[in-house]
Structures are given as C-alpha cells and as structure tokens.
Design an enzyme around this catalytic site. Structure first.
Site, PDB file in Angstrom:
ATOM      1  N   TYR A 328     -52.912 -40.519  28.555  1.00  0.00           N
ATOM      2  CA  TYR A 328     -52.759 -40.111  29.950  1.00  0.00           C
ATOM      3  C   TYR A 328     -52.580 -41.351  30.807  1.00  0.00           C
ATOM      4  CZ  TYR A 328     -53.915 -37.272  34.155  1.00  0.00           C
ATOM      5  OH  TYR A 328     -53.894 -36.613  35.353  1.00  0.00           O
ATOM      6  N   CYS A 329     -51.495 -41.397  31.593  1.00  0.00           N
ATOM      7  CA  CYS A 329     -51.248 -42.480  32.543  1.00  0.00           C
ATOM      8  C   CYS A 329     -51.230 -43.820  31.808  1.00  0.00           C
ATOM      9  CB  CYS A 329     -52.289 -42.427  33.657  1.00  0.00           C
ATOM     10  SG  CYS A 329     -51.937 -43.525  35.060  1.00  0.00           S
ATOM     11  N   LEU A 330     -51.987 -44.824  32.249  1.00  0.00           N
ATOM     12  CA  LEU A 330     -51.985 -46.113  31.566  1.00  0.00           C
ATOM     13  C   LEU A 330     -52.578 -46.025  30.168  1.00  0.00           C
ATOM     14  CD1 LEU A 330     -52.891 -48.662  34.388  1.00  0.00           C
ATOM     15  CD2 LEU A 330     -50.750 -48.490  33.118  1.00  0.00           C
TER      16      LEU A 330
END
Length: 593
Positions: A328-330
């Site tokens: 998720y995301c970074l």
C-alpha cells in the site's frame, strides 16, 4: 560528527560491479556545519523552503510581466464579469449566478440570498482572475507554475467569505438560533486544539494518546497473533475462519507513514477480515513507530529486515508455499523494489503474485506532494530531519492538510470554531489522527532516490551492489488506483504498464487515497473499472483505459479476492497462528505513540 553514507543499500559487496553502483563515501566535515545552519532555518519555517517558494514567486512575477497580453485579457474578463454581476447585487434580483458553484463551502441555500450572494460572487470572480494568471504562463517552468498556483489558491481560500462569521449565512443563522453560544463552544474547541498542538511541540511532555477508536478495542480487532517481531516490525498472522484455506497466503505491506490498521478497521470495513472470510491466510506487517534511535535505518534495512524478513517468516509458517504479496502506497513501492530484487536473484521464487494499492513506481508526476519536492525543498526538509533524527507526525500532517486546505483547514475551522460543532469522528478519521514518524535516513533516501532522481523507474536504484529493474518482474500483477488521489494520482500509478512486461490487471476505483481502498462490499456509491494487459498486448493510454475497461458497480474487494483465488493452487487445512506466537494481535508496536 560525520554524516555517514548508508552502508549496504548502495555499496557494492565483494564481487559487485563498481561501474554499475559506485560506492558512496563519507561526506566531508564541513557539511556538518552547513546542515546545522540549514536545520536552524528549517526549524523556524517548519521545514518549508523559503528559497524554493521565493524562486517560484520571482519566476512567476517576471514571466507574467513579460505577458502583457495575458494580463490585459485577464483584467478585461474580470472587469466584464464585475459589470455582469452588478445586476445580481440588487436586493430584489433573481438572476442566476454568473459563476455557478458546486463547491460544498457554498452549498448552503443562504448563499443565494442578498447580500451573501454578492460576497460569494465577488470572491469567485476574484478567484477565477488569479487562477487565470497562474495557469498557462509562457516561459514558466511546470514546477514553478504549480507552486505559484498552489500558493495563490491558499491565499484566496483564506480570504473566502465563508471564513468570516458575518459573511457566512450558516454561521449568522446559527448565531441567531443559539444567541451566540456557538462562539463560546467554538472557543472551547480552539483551546482544546491549541493545547493538543502545544503538547506536540518538541520538548513538550507528550499527552496520553486519545483516539475515538482505539486499536485492539474498537478497531484492529480481527483475531490473530503476532508470530514474528524484530526491531522494525511485528508480523501478524490472522486466525482462519473457514474450514479450508488457499494454500498460498497473503502478506500485506502497509506504508511506514501509516498505522497498518487502516486495512483492519471495524469488522464491517476491514479488508483483513474480508480476506480471512474468503478463505485466505492473511499476514500483516505492523511497522514500529521509530524515534531518534532509528535515525540511520534506511531502505536497505526496511527491505532486508522488513519485507524480506516478514516474507520468509510467513512462508515458513505455511509449509514453504509461495506468497501473494500486496503493498500500500510507499509500502507498495518498497515491495516493487523487493519483487524486482527477487526476480533478479531468484527468479521470484517466493512470490505467487504481486498487488499494489495506490502505489507509484514512476515519480515524474507525484501528485500534489510534488509541490514540496525540488532540490531546495528537499535539502531544507532533509536538514530538519537530520537534526531531529526523524520526521514527526504533526509535520507530516501539516503538509497533507495544506494540500487540501479548503476541506481540512477552512471547512473544519468554520464548522468547529464558528458553528461550534465538532466533526463526528469515524474509524477512518480516528486512524488518520494516529500519527507516525519517519526515520531520517529512510525518508531522505526516498526523497532523493525515488522522488528527485526517479531511480526505480529508470533502472538505477541499487540493491546489493547492482541495480534492480521493474522489467524483471515475472509474476502476475494486480494494481489498484483511486479516482481522486492527491497522493498517488492514478495516471501516475498507471505508468507501471510502461515499466513491466508481465501480465498486469489495473483496477480504477472511486474514492481517494484512503477511502478508495477502504471500500467494503456494503459501501454505497462505489464503482470500479478494470482491464488486464497480457504479455504482448499493445499499450492502452489512460484515456483509452477509461473507454475500454469493464465497468462494475460496488466494491472492488471481491474482484481482487477472486483474482487471488484464480492464482492459488489448491486448498488445505487452516493454519493455526498460535504455535510459536509472540503475543495476541494487534501487538505491541501499534499501541506505541
């Protein structure tokens, strides 16, 4: 005190190819004193680079001065608009507004009445004028134009009549109804918020954490055990709830800038619980909230002691089965680095598939976060983190609030301070207030190597002495983008199509960076569309994707669950997380402030 280079992530090991990844050397001593000066200035400005803002402003001013035609055209449009608006300024006029507005800040019917419509229309006319002057300016660099437009938007939003109590019909009406007690209540809210802000200042005694939804009590309550722990993370294995489970487990890697339980909120909107109920064995990484002691932990540590350690621990508890990994995301960006390394070194053996939630791998268009990312801005923020050892949660929160100040600052101020009405917290808002910190070296490397140099997309990011390439990925990929994402714009996320050759399913869902991912099946007004690019298929541009993709109403969770099941080999007996467990979920790290 010397500033040491990261040992391990870039430095070539014995036998490594120096030409591919030249080793970094220690920085000279004078850099220590230079950073002290820059850090002192950064503490005064809150980590904002005044040089970066000043250069953008000077560039915009000079380039606009060289565009007299544009200035004259904007001025004529502004003057003509004011003349058109004068008819509506008459008390008995019922003429329609010259600039229709669908914004929530002017949704109250009172804005249609005189004199409020006069103030609203004048504000919208001035706002349109300044927007025209900060867009399509010849000779102005794209970054400076975005910064100038952003700063002008902050200024105009601050001057909105909705922020002035006697110009806002909703506030006037509430003041009359409550005989002014709304201001008394609003003052209390302001005092509470000011005390909270003071408690978060450096050197202040921290308050006990107070959240509307507490982990382990209201949220993060899916049954499970912490089955592995090291200095960076706890690995949670969730208790199965079906008679049989898919052989391949699912390992979820959240971003280190968030607490993991955004994916395990209350039972009705917990992605973890949903996957468990669909027969998946689910593992979740819970990152430790770092302090100054973790200042020198970088990408190398989060890759090897983070994702890889969790991956092999999950695989060992599932009889050596390959693992479906999701980031998720970074957390997804780090997962992409990990998957590329595994594909390079082991042909990706431990992985069954790779999933990315709102994840960027090409940072040429990083969304509105890019407003704060140029060499001057990064150097200023880097110095601030260097002096602290980490980037603090309130500092991150301030940056995200500035990106959407209209909703997160001014609308909140109007509701809580002028109307005296506290916004009702839900589980997602409560999670958002559970702030985290970022280690200095980790965040510095992300800013320099990913955002500024774009090394991952260009095949220059070195791991173990050699660069990794996303084109080496050889496992099926499922990627989720969200329509209204200010952090990871979906068109930027979509660029992974240009960087890989393997089968890739791209799904675009309604919602934003967080609400679009937390999209339970019973959630109203959810929709998504998706396509699958097979190896050898021609490239579809984002615009063609919108016209060619399959459209579906409802949550995207079932589509992903079915995709995982189709890429799992068989079912087996459920795995009990209790043997060898460290403690019960949600564990210790998520409870630490």
């Amino acid at each position: 005190m010397k500033v040491k280079a990261n040992e391990g992530f870039l430095t070539a090991p014995a036998g490594g190819t120096a030409a591919e990844c030249p080793p970094y050397t220690d920085e000279p001593d004078y850099r220590y004193y230079d950073r002290q000066v820059r850090a002192a200035l950064a503490r005064v400005t809150g980590g904002i680079s005044l040089i970066s803002l000043g250069l953008a402003g000077v560039d915009w001013g000079l380039q606009t001065a060289l565009a007299p035609g544009k200035l004259a055209h904007a001025a004529v449009d502004w003057a003509r608009g004011w003349l058109d608006d004068t008819v509506r300024w008459l008390p008995l006029s019922d003429a329609p507004p010259a600039i229709p507005s669908t914004e929530s800040r002017f949704a109250d019917e009172g804005w249609q009445a005189w004199p409020y419509r006069c103030w609203r229309d004048a504000f919208l006319r001035n706002e349109a004028f300044w927007q025209s002057l900060t867009s399509d300016v010849d000779g102005l660099s794209r970054h400076h134009q975005r910064v100038a437009a952003f700063c002008m938007r902050q200024w105009t939003d601050m001057c909105s009549p909705g922020n002035v109590w006697w110009m806002n019909p909703a506030v006037v009406r509430e003041t009359q109804r409550t005989c002014g007690t709304n201001f008394v209540q609003g003052t209390r809210h302001w005092a509470e918020d000011f005390a909270d802000m003071a408690a978060n200042l450096p050197g202040a005694d921290p308050r006990p954490r107070q959240l509307a939804y507490m982990p382990g009590k209201d949220v993060a309550i899916t049954p499970g055990k912490v089955v592995f722990r090291n200095a960076l993370l706890e690995l949670i294995q969730y208790t199965p709830s079906t008679e049989a489970v898919w052989k391949e487990p699912v390992l979820i890697v959240p971003s280190w800038i968030m607490k993991y339980y955004i994916l395990d909120l209350q039972p009705h909107d917990s992605l973890v619980r949903y996957l468990v109920e669909q027969g998946h064995t689910v593992f979740m990484i819970s990152w430790k909230n770092p302090g100054d002691e973790a200042r020198d932990r970088g990408l190398h540590d989060y890759l090897h002691d983070g994702i890889l350690a969790a991956l092999y621990a999950a695989q060992a508890r599932c009889e050596g089965a390959c693992v479906h990994v999701a980031g998720y995301c970074l957390g997804g960006t780090l997962l992409a680095i990990c998957a590329a390394k595994l594909a390079r070194d082991t042909d990706g053996d431990p992985l069954a598939s790779v999933t990315f939630f709102a994840t960027e791998t090409d940072f040429t268009e990083p969304g509105e976060l890019g407003l704060f990312i140029d060499k001057s801005a990064v150097a200023t923020l880097d110095a601030l983190m260097w002096s602290q050892g980490y980037l603090d949660g309130p500092q991150m929160t301030s940056a995200f609030q500035m990106l959407n100040a209209r909703d997160l600052i001014w609308s909140r101020m109007m509701s809580e301070y002028l109307l005296g009405q506290r916004l009702r917290a839900n589980d997602l808002i409560s999670w958002n207030r559970d702030i985290t910190r970022l280690p200095y070296r980790l965040h510095s490397e992300c800013l320099h190597k990913l955002f500024l140099a774009n090394e991952l997309a260009e095949g220059k990011l070195c791991v173990g002495g050699r660069p990794v390439a996303l084109s080496d990925l050889n496992r099926p990929i499922f990627m989720v983008g969200t329509e209204h994402d200010h952090v990871s714009p979906w068109r930027s996320v979509y660029k992974l199509h240009l960087l890989t050759r393997t089968a890739l399913t791209f799904l675009l869902t309604s919602g934003g960076h967080n609400a679009g991912i937390v999209s339970e099946p019973d959630h109203p007004r959810r929709r998504y569309r998706f396509t699958t690019r097979k190896p050898g298929d021609p490239y579809l541009s984002p615009e063609r994707f919108l016209t060619h993709a399959e459209y579906h109403e409802g949550s995207w969770w079932p589509a992903w669950s079915h995709w995982l099941a189709d890429r799992s080999s068989a079912k087996c007996q459920p795995r009990d997380p209790a043997p060898g467990a460290v403690c019960d979920a949600p564990g210790r790290y998520v409870m630490e402030p």
